[in-house]
Design a protein around this motif. Structure first.
Motif, PDB file in Angstrom:
ATOM      1  N   UNK A  98     -44.689 -31.248 -31.379  1.00 42.72           N
ATOM      2  CA  UNK A  98     -44.872 -30.106 -30.519  1.00 42.72           C
ATOM      3  C   UNK A  98     -43.718 -29.324 -30.783  1.00 42.72           C
ATOM      4  N   UNK A  99     -44.224 -27.943 -30.236  1.00 47.85           N
ATOM      5  CA  UNK A  99     -42.990 -27.037 -30.229  1.00 47.85           C
ATOM      6  C   UNK A  99     -43.501 -26.068 -29.295  1.00 47.85           C
ATOM      7  N   UNK A 100     -42.393 -25.025 -28.646  1.00 49.89           N
ATOM      8  CA  UNK A 100     -42.843 -24.050 -27.872  1.00 49.89           C
ATOM      9  C   UNK A 100     -41.744 -23.947 -26.988  1.00 49.89           C
ATOM     10  N   UNK A 101     -42.065 -23.499 -25.687  1.00 52.61           N
ATOM     11  CA  UNK A 101     -41.194 -23.022 -24.531  1.00 52.61           C
ATOM     12  C   UNK A 101     -41.191 -23.982 -23.150  1.00 52.61           C
ATOM     13  N   UNK A 102     -40.589 -23.578 -22.202  1.00 52.86           N
ATOM     14  CA  UNK A 102     -40.420 -24.337 -20.949  1.00 52.86           C
ATOM     15  C   UNK A 102     -42.056 -24.087 -20.451  1.00 52.86           C
ATOM     16  N   UNK A 103     -42.549 -22.994 -20.737  1.00 51.58           N
ATOM     17  CA  UNK A 103     -44.014 -22.731 -20.187  1.00 51.58           C
ATOM     18  C   UNK A 103     -45.161 -23.252 -20.709  1.00 51.58           C
ATOM     19  N   UNK A 104     -44.916 -23.975 -22.108  1.00 53.05           N
ATOM     20  CA  UNK A 104     -45.989 -24.647 -22.720  1.00 53.05           C
ATOM     21  C   UNK A 104     -45.827 -24.917 -24.218  1.00 53.05           C
ATOM     22  N   UNK A 147     -50.219 -27.290 -24.785  1.00 62.37           N
ATOM     23  CA  UNK A 147     -50.107 -28.321 -23.705  1.00 62.37           C
ATOM     24  C   UNK A 147     -49.370 -27.794 -22.539  1.00 62.37           C
ATOM     25  N   UNK A 148     -49.724 -27.686 -21.464  1.00 55.12           N
ATOM     26  CA  UNK A 148     -49.222 -27.197 -20.161  1.00 55.12           C
ATOM     27  C   UNK A 148     -48.514 -28.391 -19.440  1.00 55.12           C
ATOM     28  N   UNK A 149     -47.125 -28.206 -19.315  1.00 54.08           N
ATOM     29  CA  UNK A 149     -46.292 -29.015 -18.638  1.00 54.08           C
ATOM     30  C   UNK A 149     -46.016 -28.698 -17.404  1.00 54.08           C
ATOM     31  N   UNK A 150     -46.675 -29.304 -16.404  1.00 53.27           N
ATOM     32  CA  UNK A 150     -46.698 -28.983 -14.771  1.00 53.27           C
ATOM     33  C   UNK A 150     -45.648 -29.553 -14.208  1.00 53.27           C
ATOM     34  N   UNK A 151     -45.099 -30.780 -14.797  1.00 48.29           N
ATOM     35  CA  UNK A 151     -43.872 -31.251 -14.017  1.00 48.29           C
ATOM     36  C   UNK A 151     -43.088 -31.854 -15.075  1.00 48.29           C
ATOM     37  N   UNK A 155     -58.566 -26.283 -19.475  1.00 50.12           N
ATOM     38  CA  UNK A 155     -57.794 -27.279 -19.587  1.00 50.12           C
ATOM     39  C   UNK A 155     -58.201 -28.710 -19.165  1.00 50.12           C
ATOM     40  N   UNK A 156     -57.949 -29.676 -19.970  1.00 47.56           N
ATOM     41  CA  UNK A 156     -58.315 -30.935 -19.723  1.00 47.56           C
ATOM     42  C   UNK A 156     -57.649 -31.757 -18.561  1.00 47.56           C
ATOM     43  N   UNK A 157     -57.922 -32.869 -17.922  1.00 48.56           N
ATOM     44  CA  UNK A 157     -57.444 -33.478 -16.740  1.00 48.56           C
ATOM     45  C   UNK A 157     -55.806 -33.468 -17.010  1.00 48.56           C
ATOM     46  N   UNK A 158     -55.340 -33.366 -16.082  1.00 43.11           N
ATOM     47  CA  UNK A 158     -53.671 -33.625 -16.041  1.00 43.11           C
ATOM     48  C   UNK A 158     -53.502 -34.966 -16.008  1.00 43.11           C
ATOM     49  N   UNK A 159     -52.609 -35.578 -16.924  1.00 47.57           N
ATOM     50  CA  UNK A 159     -52.157 -37.061 -16.761  1.00 47.57           C
ATOM     51  C   UNK A 159     -50.574 -37.032 -16.693  1.00 47.57           C
ATOM     52  N   UNK A 160     -50.030 -38.164 -16.003  1.00 49.23           N
ATOM     53  CA  UNK A 160     -48.643 -38.399 -16.008  1.00 49.23           C
ATOM     54  C   UNK A 160     -48.376 -39.049 -17.329  1.00 49.23           C
ATOM     55  N   UNK A 161     -47.145 -38.767 -17.834  1.00 46.84           N
ATOM     56  CA  UNK A 161     -46.482 -39.492 -19.064  1.00 46.84           C
ATOM     57  C   UNK A 161     -45.214 -39.439 -18.503  1.00 46.84           C
ATOM     58  N   UNK A 162     -44.763 -40.650 -18.023  1.00 50.51           N
ATOM     59  CA  UNK A 162     -43.193 -40.942 -17.798  1.00 50.51           C
ATOM     60  C   UNK A 162     -43.010 -39.822 -16.391  1.00 50.51           C
ATOM     61  N   UNK A 163     -41.895 -38.927 -16.834  1.00 50.45           N
ATOM     62  CA  UNK A 163     -41.888 -37.889 -15.607  1.00 50.45           C
ATOM     63  C   UNK A 163     -42.269 -36.562 -15.945  1.00 50.45           C
ATOM     64  N   UNK A 164     -43.305 -36.627 -16.954  1.00 53.02           N
ATOM     65  CA  UNK A 164     -44.178 -35.312 -17.210  1.00 53.02           C
ATOM     66  C   UNK A 164     -45.473 -35.494 -16.478  1.00 53.02           C
ATOM     67  N   UNK A 165     -45.946 -34.271 -16.233  1.00 51.65           N
ATOM     68  CA  UNK A 165     -47.479 -34.118 -15.900  1.00 51.65           C
ATOM     69  C   UNK A 165     -48.056 -33.034 -17.015  1.00 51.65           C
ATOM     70  N   UNK A 166     -48.971 -33.397 -17.842  1.00 54.69           N
ATOM     71  CA  UNK A 166     -49.368 -32.654 -18.927  1.00 54.69           C
ATOM     72  C   UNK A 166     -50.949 -32.577 -18.897  1.00 54.69           C
ATOM     73  N   UNK A 188     -53.486 -30.916 -21.716  1.00 54.56           N
ATOM     74  CA  UNK A 188     -53.875 -30.425 -22.807  1.00 54.56           C
ATOM     75  C   UNK A 188     -55.069 -29.429 -22.884  1.00 54.56           C
ATOM     76  N   UNK A 189     -55.001 -28.600 -23.876  1.00 55.39           N
ATOM     77  CA  UNK A 189     -56.097 -27.630 -23.943  1.00 55.39           C
ATOM     78  C   UNK A 189     -56.325 -27.413 -25.500  1.00 55.39           C
ATOM     79  N   UNK A 190     -57.470 -27.536 -25.948  1.00 55.78           N
ATOM     80  CA  UNK A 190     -57.561 -27.154 -27.611  1.00 55.78           C
ATOM     81  C   UNK A 190     -58.037 -25.771 -27.405  1.00 55.78           C
ATOM     82  N   UNK A 191     -57.336 -25.030 -28.583  1.00 54.48           N
ATOM     83  CA  UNK A 191     -57.419 -23.634 -28.688  1.00 54.48           C
ATOM     84  C   UNK A 191     -58.831 -22.966 -28.955  1.00 54.48           C
TER      85      UNK A 191
END
Length: 155
Positions: A108-114, A73-77, A39-50, A52-55
């Motif tokens: 972007x598409x997916x679930x709450x987990x990523x 994209x892992x949404x950690x917050x 995973x790449x370094x986590x960044x804050x985007x508004x209320x989100x902490x994201x 990313x990871x290339x496949x």
């Protein structure tokens, strides 16, 4: 009538059949045990902490006459349901939402987990490019963040 001489086929057809039965097991094992980059370094985007990871660490590929690179994209917050639309692109600057919304690439598409995205990309990634995320919330707020591209992805 009995065969007096054994042909190559008669002596090896069972080995060939055994090989055909073993090969799918190897491919199934590889499919069930994938390896991904870090995973790449986590960044804050508004209320989100994201984060990313290339496949994979390969260059972008052509998909419906556009070059794309797949990302997880892992949404950690943050609550994903607060996102109206979100896009990913690789380039020197973020693409505007009006241009991104014209097609289905980069969304972007997916679930709450990523989330998963086919990030719009140039045919070859350069050192000036960045990974850009553009998020629009239901309140119309536009959030933009970027990540530097690691040297492993730059040819």
């Amino acid at each position: 009538m009995a065969r007096l001489q054994q042909t190559w086929w008669q002596g090896n057809k069972y080995l060939l059949n055994a090989l055909i039965l073993v090969l799918p097991c190897i491919y199934i094992y590889q499919a069930l045990n994938p390896t991904f980059p870090e995973l790449w370094q986590e960044h804050t985007v508004g209320e989100f902490k994201i984060a990313p990871m290339p496949l994979n660490m390969e260059q972008p590929y052509s998909h419906h006459n556009e070059y794309v690179k797949d990302f997880f994209l892992a949404f950690n917050q943050g609550e994903i349901s607060n996102i109206r639309q979100a896009y990913l692109n690789i380039g020197p600057y973020p693409l505007p939402l009006t241009e991104l919304a014209k097609g289905d690439e980069g969304i972007m598409h997916g679930t709450n987990h990523g989330q998963h995205a086919h990030a719009i990309a140039p045919s070859s990634i350069s050192k000036d490019d960045k990974l850009w995320i553009t998020i629009q919330t239901w309140q119309g707020e536009e959030l933009i963040q970027h990540w530097a591209i690691p040297n492993q992805l730059i040819p």
